[in-house]
Design a protein around this motif. Structure first.
Motif, PDB file in Angstrom:
ATOM      1  N   ARG A 116       0.834  -1.208   0.000  1.00 40.52           N
ATOM      2  CA  ARG A 116       0.000   0.000   0.000  1.00 40.52           C
ATOM      3  C   ARG A 116       0.869   1.259   0.000  1.00 40.52           C
ATOM      4  O   ARG A 116       0.567   2.225  -0.704  1.00 40.52           O
ATOM      5  CB  ARG A 116      -0.933  -0.019   1.206  1.00 40.52           C
ATOM      6  N   LEU A 117       1.965   1.254   0.766  1.00 41.31           N
ATOM      7  CA  LEU A 117       2.865   2.412   0.768  1.00 41.31           C
ATOM      8  C   LEU A 117       3.481   2.633  -0.608  1.00 41.31           C
ATOM      9  O   LEU A 117       3.540   3.767  -1.091  1.00 41.31           O
ATOM     10  CB  LEU A 117       3.977   2.224   1.803  1.00 41.31           C
ATOM     11  N   PHE A 118       3.964   1.553  -1.230  1.00 41.84           N
ATOM     12  CA  PHE A 118       4.502   1.670  -2.585  1.00 41.84           C
ATOM     13  C   PHE A 118       3.469   2.314  -3.506  1.00 41.84           C
ATOM     14  O   PHE A 118       3.786   3.195  -4.305  1.00 41.84           O
ATOM     15  CB  PHE A 118       4.891   0.292  -3.144  1.00 41.84           C
ATOM     16  N   SER A 119       2.211   1.866  -3.404  1.00 40.36           N
ATOM     17  CA  SER A 119       1.139   2.369  -4.275  1.00 40.36           C
ATOM     18  C   SER A 119       0.774   3.811  -3.961  1.00 40.36           C
ATOM     19  O   SER A 119       0.575   4.618  -4.877  1.00 40.36           O
ATOM     20  CB  SER A 119      -0.102   1.483  -4.150  1.00 40.36           C
ATOM     21  N   LEU A 120       0.655   4.144  -2.667  1.00 39.25           N
ATOM     22  CA  LEU A 120       0.281   5.509  -2.288  1.00 39.25           C
ATOM     23  C   LEU A 120       1.292   6.538  -2.786  1.00 39.25           C
ATOM     24  O   LEU A 120       0.920   7.621  -3.235  1.00 39.25           O
ATOM     25  CB  LEU A 120       0.147   5.623  -0.770  1.00 39.25           C
ATOM     26  N   ILE A 121       2.570   6.179  -2.694  1.00 37.99           N
ATOM     27  CA  ILE A 121       3.614   7.102  -3.133  1.00 37.99           C
ATOM     28  C   ILE A 121       3.744   7.085  -4.653  1.00 37.99           C
ATOM     29  O   ILE A 121       4.221   8.032  -5.261  1.00 37.99           O
ATOM     30  CB  ILE A 121       4.953   6.746  -2.438  1.00 37.99           C
ATOM     31  N   GLY A 122       3.310   5.999  -5.270  1.00 36.04           N
ATOM     32  CA  GLY A 122       3.406   5.865  -6.718  1.00 36.04           C
ATOM     33  C   GLY A 122       4.666   5.155  -7.173  1.00 36.04           C
ATOM     34  O   GLY A 122       4.932   5.043  -8.369  1.00 36.04           O
ATOM     35  N   TRP A 123       5.457   4.661  -6.225  1.00 36.04           N
ATOM     36  CA  TRP A 123       6.708   4.002  -6.568  1.00 36.04           C
ATOM     37  C   TRP A 123       6.516   2.553  -7.013  1.00 36.04           C
ATOM     38  O   TRP A 123       7.461   1.903  -7.436  1.00 36.04           O
ATOM     39  CB  TRP A 123       7.688   4.079  -5.403  1.00 36.04           C
ATOM     40  N   ASN A 124       5.294   2.040  -6.940  1.00 39.31           N
ATOM     41  CA  ASN A 124       5.031   0.690  -7.437  1.00 39.31           C
ATOM     42  C   ASN A 124       5.205   0.620  -8.953  1.00 39.31           C
ATOM     43  O   ASN A 124       5.364  -0.453  -9.518  1.00 39.31           O
ATOM     44  CB  ASN A 124       3.628   0.222  -7.041  1.00 39.31           C
ATOM     45  N   ALA A 125       5.187   1.777  -9.618  1.00 41.96           N
ATOM     46  CA  ALA A 125       5.365   1.839 -11.069  1.00 41.96           C
ATOM     47  C   ALA A 125       6.775   2.288 -11.448  1.00 41.96           C
ATOM     48  O   ALA A 125       7.006   2.684 -12.587  1.00 41.96           O
ATOM     49  CB  ALA A 125       4.335   2.788 -11.673  1.00 41.96           C
ATOM     50  N   SER A 126       7.709   2.219 -10.511  1.00 48.46           N
ATOM     51  CA  SER A 126       9.085   2.635 -10.789  1.00 48.46           C
ATOM     52  C   SER A 126       9.726   1.733 -11.836  1.00 48.46           C
ATOM     53  O   SER A 126       9.493   0.526 -11.837  1.00 48.46           O
ATOM     54  CB  SER A 126       9.928   2.572  -9.506  1.00 48.46           C
ATOM     55  N   PRO A 127      10.525   2.309 -12.725  1.00 55.46           N
ATOM     56  CA  PRO A 127      11.206   1.489 -13.734  1.00 55.46           C
ATOM     57  C   PRO A 127      12.063   0.413 -13.072  1.00 55.46           C
ATOM     58  O   PRO A 127      12.804   0.678 -12.124  1.00 55.46           O
ATOM     59  CB  PRO A 127      12.091   2.497 -14.483  1.00 55.46           C
ATOM     60  N   GLY A 128      11.937  -0.800 -13.564  1.00 55.71           N
ATOM     61  CA  GLY A 128      12.740  -1.905 -13.055  1.00 55.71           C
ATOM     62  C   GLY A 128      12.188  -2.588 -11.827  1.00 55.71           C
ATOM     63  O   GLY A 128      12.756  -3.563 -11.354  1.00 55.71           O
ATOM     64  N   LEU A 129      11.067  -2.105 -11.296  1.00 62.86           N
ATOM     65  CA  LEU A 129      10.478  -2.703 -10.096  1.00 62.86           C
ATOM     66  C   LEU A 129       9.225  -3.475 -10.463  1.00 62.86           C
ATOM     67  O   LEU A 129       8.349  -2.956 -11.153  1.00 62.86           O
ATOM     68  CB  LEU A 129      10.115  -1.628  -9.068  1.00 62.86           C
ATOM     69  N   GLU A 130       9.150  -4.699  -9.989  1.00 57.66           N
ATOM     70  CA  GLU A 130       7.952  -5.511 -10.197  1.00 57.66           C
ATOM     71  C   GLU A 130       7.550  -6.131  -8.865  1.00 57.66           C
ATOM     72  O   GLU A 130       8.353  -6.790  -8.219  1.00 57.66           O
ATOM     73  CB  GLU A 130       8.224  -6.624 -11.204  1.00 57.66           C
ATOM     74  N   ILE A 131       6.333  -5.861  -8.469  1.00 63.51           N
ATOM     75  CA  ILE A 131       5.796  -6.483  -7.253  1.00 63.51           C
ATOM     76  C   ILE A 131       5.016  -7.706  -7.741  1.00 63.51           C
ATOM     77  O   ILE A 131       3.952  -7.590  -8.315  1.00 63.51           O
ATOM     78  CB  ILE A 131       4.940  -5.511  -6.444  1.00 63.51           C
ATOM     79  N   HIS A 132       5.628  -8.863  -7.536  1.00 62.55           N
ATOM     80  CA  HIS A 132       5.127 -10.117  -8.084  1.00 62.55           C
ATOM     81  C   HIS A 132       4.449 -10.938  -6.982  1.00 62.55           C
ATOM     82  O   HIS A 132       4.981 -11.017  -5.868  1.00 62.55           O
ATOM     83  CB  HIS A 132       6.281 -10.912  -8.672  1.00 62.55           C
ATOM     84  N   CYS A 133       3.347 -11.509  -7.317  1.00 65.00           N
ATOM     85  CA  CYS A 133       2.614 -12.383  -6.374  1.00 65.00           C
ATOM     86  C   CYS A 133       2.378 -11.687  -5.043  1.00 65.00           C
ATOM     87  O   CYS A 133       2.770 -12.190  -3.989  1.00 65.00           O
ATOM     88  CB  CYS A 133       3.363 -13.689  -6.129  1.00 65.00           C
ATOM     89  N   PRO A 134       1.757 -10.488  -5.060  1.00 64.64           N
ATOM     90  CA  PRO A 134       1.465  -9.854  -3.774  1.00 64.64           C
ATOM     91  C   PRO A 134       0.511 -10.727  -2.973  1.00 64.64           C
ATOM     92  O   PRO A 134      -0.248 -11.521  -3.539  1.00 64.64           O
ATOM     93  CB  PRO A 134       0.818  -8.522  -4.164  1.00 64.64           C
ATOM     94  N   PRO A 135       0.548 -10.609  -1.659  1.00 63.61           N
ATOM     95  CA  PRO A 135      -0.360 -11.417  -0.833  1.00 63.61           C
ATOM     96  C   PRO A 135      -1.817 -11.122  -1.182  1.00 63.61           C
ATOM     97  O   PRO A 135      -2.165 -10.013  -1.595  1.00 63.61           O
ATOM     98  CB  PRO A 135      -0.058 -10.972   0.589  1.00 63.61           C
ATOM     99  N   ARG A 136      -2.664 -12.108  -0.995  1.00 58.88           N
ATOM    100  CA  ARG A 136      -4.103 -11.912  -1.235  1.00 58.88           C
ATOM    101  C   ARG A 136      -4.678 -11.043  -0.152  1.00 58.88           C
ATOM    102  O   ARG A 136      -4.296 -11.113   1.003  1.00 58.88           O
ATOM    103  CB  ARG A 136      -4.815 -13.254  -1.260  1.00 58.88           C
ATOM    104  N   ARG A 137      -5.654 -10.249  -0.535  1.00 54.49           N
ATOM    105  CA  ARG A 137      -6.294  -9.342   0.454  1.00 54.49           C
ATOM    106  C   ARG A 137      -7.536  -9.984   0.976  1.00 54.49           C
ATOM    107  O   ARG A 137      -8.189 -10.742   0.406  1.00 54.49           O
ATOM    108  CB  ARG A 137      -6.614  -8.032  -0.206  1.00 54.49           C
TER     109      ARG A 137
END
Length: 137
Positions: A116-137
């Protein structure tokens, strides 16, 4: 930084067995944070708390893994209980460095509050970063 290798020895894992990565290199071990890596594989296991006091260790460990085994780097964050913005920045900067060389930093098992922090800041879309298989909500 302390780095040592733990050998299998008697009763150790069977080298021919199909199992998950054997994290046998300790990149960092402190009261707050433990970083172990799998020799021969581009994998790192991070447990504890990532904050401004130990982001340099995270950066060094990710760089060391990439230098040992070129290509994408995979970080298992399942055991990370807390991460501040300095920790997020360390991962996004490492991802950017990997991106510049044609690789990715793939984060596995990111706890929901950190994702959620990555998403709120917008850094989840940073070049070279992939958040793979995030935990289920």
């Amino acid at each position: 930084m302390t780095v040592w290798r733990i050998t299998g020895g008697e009763g150790g894992p069977d080298p021919g067995a199909r199992e998950g990565p054997h994290y046998d290199i300790v990149e960092h071990d402190s009261a707050l944070l433990r970083i172990t890596a799998a020799s021969g594989l581009p994998r790192v296991l991070i447990t504890g708390e990532v904050d401004v006091s130990n982001t340099a260790a995270v950066t060094r460990a990710l760089r060391a893994v990439q230098e040992r085994v070129p290509g994408d780097v995979h970080a298992d964050l399942t055991g990370v209980e807390f991460m501040d913005v300095a920790g997020l920045r360390a991962f996004t900067e490492a991802a950017g460095a990997l991106h510049d060389r044609g690789g990715l930093l793939v984060l596995h098992g990111v706890p929901p509050h950190i994702e959620r922090l990555f998403s709120l800041i917008g850094w989840n879309a940073s070049p070279g970063l992939e958040i793979h298989c995030p935990p289920r909500r």
